[in-house]
Design a protein around this motif. Sequence first.
Motif: not given
Length: 258
Positions: A203-205, A116-125, A178-188
């Motif tokens: 699998r990375i969500d 699992v990964h978290l993309v953390g954003l500031a209010s200015d983007g 605004g915590v939300a699931h953004g997607g997933h990627v598959l890595l091999e």
Amino acid sequence: MAQRPAPRPREAFVLAGQVVGSVAPGFLQQIDPARLAGQGGRLRQHSGAWHLEAAPEARTAARTAALNALAVALRDAQLCGPWRNEQLAVCNPQGERLATVERGAVRVLGVGTCAVHLVGLASDGRMWVQQRARDKPNDPGLWDTLMGGMVGAADTLAQALARETWEEAGLRVADLAGVAHGGHVLLERPSSDGGGAGYMVERIDWFRARLPDGMLPCNQDGEVQRFELLPPSTLRAWLVQGLFTLEASLVIAGFLGL
């Protein structure tokens, strides 16, 4: 999917009659099958695949005991990745859990994992990113998303998100906006575990969230060297320069729509 084949075709790794991973040719021949007997496991090669049998095969506990006996044998022979004393789920191709196994053995056995990964954003983007500690066994010193961690055998995805966000960034998910699931990627891809005999299937969500103004990440587990807040232009430049881990690059590219 980011996929890179193994340098040599791998052999199926079968647990109680179901394929759960793969191993490099000849890799398990380095293990004495007698090492597994005490846990009721039997390791044999048949029809181009390696079979680990447990008695009784229908019981999750028996399969887990046999798998972890194999993991210990691999560790003692210096044929696995860093030992973490952490159990990860072992599933069949349908996603049904059959057993659990020590994290240090999953790559050499080609067992699929979840992260699992978290993309953390500031209010200015701008985006918060972390530099991995230089003593981490994997990708030391490279840059990562605000948080990236494994989903343990006892975790739900939400539990892993909450635990890893606290351990790596000192943040409570409930305090983020605004915590939300953004997607997933598959890595091999090939892995350096076991002297290069490993193969990573993961699998990375990933999730996105905004840190309220004034809230700063603070590492709790010693695995992060520092945090930076990057504008989109710098973020893209660092991606091009290869400063991020492959996993983080895929997650950030997904977030940016690249």
